[in-house]
Scaffold this motif. Structure first.
Motif, mmCIF file in Angstrom:
data_model
loop_
_atom_site.group_PDB
_atom_site.id
_atom_site.type_symbol
_atom_site.label_atom_id
_atom_site.label_comp_id
_atom_site.label_asym_id
_atom_site.label_seq_id
_atom_site.Cartn_x
_atom_site.Cartn_y
_atom_site.Cartn_z
ATOM 1 N N GLU A 256 0.789 -1.063 0.078
ATOM 2 C CA GLU A 256 -0.108 -0.159 0.029
ATOM 3 C C GLU A 256 0.849 1.017 0.044
ATOM 4 O O GLU A 256 1.904 0.976 0.586
ATOM 5 C CB GLU A 256 -0.700 0.061 1.341
ATOM 6 N N HIS A 286 -7.684 -4.942 -1.528
ATOM 7 C CA HIS A 286 -6.989 -4.767 -0.348
ATOM 8 C C HIS A 286 -6.115 -3.427 -0.316
ATOM 9 O O HIS A 286 -6.159 -2.664 0.566
ATOM 10 C CB HIS A 286 -6.061 -5.989 -0.358
ATOM 11 N N HIS A 290 -6.519 0.425 1.823
ATOM 12 C CA HIS A 290 -5.242 0.829 2.607
ATOM 13 C C HIS A 290 -4.928 2.299 2.287
ATOM 14 O O HIS A 290 -4.433 2.821 3.218
ATOM 15 C CB HIS A 290 -3.935 -0.116 2.331
ATOM 16 N N GLU A 320 -4.220 -4.587 9.038
ATOM 17 C CA GLU A 320 -4.326 -5.708 7.830
ATOM 18 C C GLU A 320 -5.401 -6.578 8.063
ATOM 19 O O GLU A 320 -6.081 -6.898 7.115
ATOM 20 C CB GLU A 320 -3.024 -6.515 8.207
ATOM 21 N N TYR A 389 -3.529 -11.064 9.732
ATOM 22 C CA TYR A 389 -4.402 -10.927 8.441
ATOM 23 C C TYR A 389 -5.612 -11.524 8.898
ATOM 24 O O TYR A 389 -6.825 -10.783 8.910
ATOM 25 C CB TYR A 389 -3.575 -11.491 7.302
HETATM 26 ZN ZN LIG Z 1 -2.295 -5.225 3.808
#
Ligand SMILES: [Zn+2]
Length: 584
Positions: A256, A286, A290, A320, A389
């Motif tokens: 990110e 994803h 971010h 995350e 995660y």
């Molecule tokens: Zn990530």
């Protein structure tokens, strides 16, 4: 003519004085050398000695990388070329004895052979860099603007979020921005642009694919629409760049950045349907999420970035895990995956979490703090490892279910994210863990402090049965095929021609029988080992919940009898209760 000179001179003088005091030039040696020559000039250097340093890690990956291992031939000189003494103070900091010389040039070469989402790579096909890897910084001057000149081959195109400042030249508002702007330069870049709510989303593709870039752009248009809707008008960028490296091997990761993301995805060279980019959407969503959560909504622990050493936070489960939770949620909302595919992710994660002994001994807060120890590696003590995660994603689901229940489906976890953005970055502030609790209290009227004690800082199992039930869903056990982990409590990995013990779960039949890490399974004439599907082989050799295994331990044969093996195997199915009508 005179008049013309008179007119031009002030402009020229102005552009010189506006030049940042810290500048970088990139030159490229013969491509097969993979060496990038960096020239860094520093004006207004400290009198006496001046330090320069190379980052030890890059934001987005909480692990020490030691980029200085890729650097060679570090030299210093005055602007007129007079060599200046330079010595190392530690593994990635150098000190120049510059006396009263205030304009210094530091030169070095960077060996660029690694291609991943956060690396630097150079060959005859492309130049790809992450500034966090290869640019030295001046300690104490990280917030000064910088100038970058890239002497790349003519005719190559540049994909970057850096601000153009003339031919092959860019500026960044600070070293942080330079470090945060991955760049691909190549003669084969493909570019598409979609505009949603006046925000430009650039899609840059480097590498081979049989996929249709226009179809990817359309997918991203839908995705961007749902992300912008989610954040309800708060957008921290006007242009966003998706930098794709498409490769023909298995890869699926991204990093990110505030106005861009770098991703390495594959295999995407042989898509069955060139319009179907399903493989690219999870990482894409994803990393886009971010841009708000992590790059804009920043925890106080990570502000400002300290590139010289570990920067601890026990909030990576939130950074995350919640991003993982919303990346799939927003892809579902965008119609890029089906509802069944959406729930399948959680069916898999819930069972996986249940089968991970680490969840009983390591909290998600501790797993976050220890990211620097083992966050990304698979070695070490696997029985204590928790993935922030997936475990963070499951905690997000648990919270979302509870918020919906508490508010009769009037509020969701998304409201917490929007509240945080409105309260912190919009007001120029950084948040702490206690602010999450404050937001939850405001949203629901309920204190989640006991939840955080149990599930964030403690290791109490997540009560999913109850949570689904009260939110109008059912979590049902369905029979599954046995796998080595559920059968005997061990994992095996294929190494060359061998099946090797990779993990032995505590208190499992495998542990009790003495199976050990590194043991290699031996087959027999009657039961030769399979090349694939060891699980079926193990299940097939079971007799009355007992399994006899012959292994080689450091070359010596050992016979083990595993008893009390598990004979019931299941996974989960999540489904809506028939009378349930509230929206997800
Ligand atoms: Zn990530």
């Amino acid at each position: 003519m005179k008049r013309l000179i008179f007119l031009l001179f002030p402009l020229f003088a102005m552009s010189l004085s506006a030049q940042p005091a810290i500048q970088y030039t990139m030159d490229f040696r013969e491509p097969n050398s993979h060496l990038i020559d960096i020239t860094m000039t520093i004006r207004n250097a400290l009198p006496g000695t001046q330090q320069v340093a190379l980052p030890a890690w890059r934001p987005g990956r909480y692990a020490i990388q030691n980029y200085s291992r890729l650097v060679q031939e570090v030299r210093a000189a005055s602007e007129t070329g007079l060599p200046l003494p330079i010595r190392k103070l530690n593994k990635d900091t150098w000190e120049i004895s510059n006396g009263n010389v205030s304009a210094i040039t530091v030169t070095y070469s960077f060996y660029a052979t690694i291609l991943d989402a956060g690396s630097t790579f150079y060959n005859d096909q492309e130049i790809y860099f992450n500034g966090s890897n290869l640019f030295m910084y001046v300690p104490g001057r990280l917030n000064e603007p910088v100038f970058l000149k890239i002497n790349h081959p003519d005719g190559w195109q540049t994909a970057t979020a850096l601000k153009p400042a003339g031919p092959k030249s860019f500026t960044a508002a600070s070293f942080h921005e330079l470090a945060d702007s991955p760049t691909i330069i190549s003669p084969t870049l493909q570019h598409r642009k979609v505009t949603v709510d006046s925000i430009n989303f650039h899609i840059w593709i480097q590498g081979e694919t049989n996929g249709n870039p226009d179809a990817l752009a359309e997918g991203i248009r839908k995705m961007a629409r749902t992300h912008l809707d989610f954040w309800q008008g708060v957008v921290p960028f006007t242009d966003f760049h998706f930098l794709y490296h498409l490769v023909d091997y298995r890869s699926g990761h991204g990093v990110e950045h505030a106005k861009s993301t770098s991703m390495v995805l594959g295999p995407l060279t042989n898509l069955p349907d060139p319009d179907d980019w399903k493989r690219a959407y999870p990482t894409t969503s994803h990393e886009l999420f971010h841009a708000w959560h992590v790059k804009y909504l920043v925890p106080a622990d990570l502000e400002p970035y300290d590139y010289s050493k570990e920067q601890y936070t026990n909030l990576i489960w939130f950074l995350e895990g919640f991003t993982s939770y919303f990346d799939i949620y927003l892809n579902h909302k965008a119609g890029l995956i089906t509802e069944a595919e959406y729930w399948e992710e959680f069916e898999r994660l819930i069972r996986q979490s249940e089968l991970n002994p680490g969840t009983a001994v390591t909290s998600i807060a501790d797993a976050s703090y220890d990211a620097w120890l083992y966050g990304y590696s698979s070695d070490g003590n696997k029985n204590r490892m928790v993935t922030f995660y997936s475990q963070g994603e499951l905690f997000a689901l648990l919270l979302d279910l509870d918020i919906r229940k508490e508010t009769n489906h009037q509020k969701t976890l998304g409201d917490l994210m929007r509240w945080l953005v409105a309260e912190f970055p919009v007001k120029g502030r950084f948040y702490q863990e206690s602010d999450l609790l404050n937001g939850l209290k405001l949203l629901t009227g309920k204190s989640y402090a006991p939840w955080f004690a149990d599930y964030v800082h403690g290791t109490k199992p997540f009560p999913f049965q109850q949570a689904f039930d009260s939110a109008g869903y059912e979590l049902i056990k369905v029979p599954a095929d046995p796998v080595s982990r559920t059968l005997l409590g061990a994992d095996f990995k294929r190494v060359d021609e061998d099946w090797v013990v990779d993990q032995v779960l505590p208190d499992s039949p495998a542990m009790k029988a003495g199976l050990f890490l590194g043991d290699k399974l031996s087959g027999s004439v009657f039961h030769p080992l399979p090349d694939k599907n060891l699980d079926a082989w193990l299940a097939g050799n079971l007799s009355d919940s007992t399994l006899t295994l012959e292994v080689k331990r450091r070359g010596k044969p050992v016979k083990l009898v595993l008893s009390g093996l598990n004979t019931t195997h299941y996974t989960y199915k999540i489904q809506k209760k028939t009378n349930h009508t509230s929206p997800w």
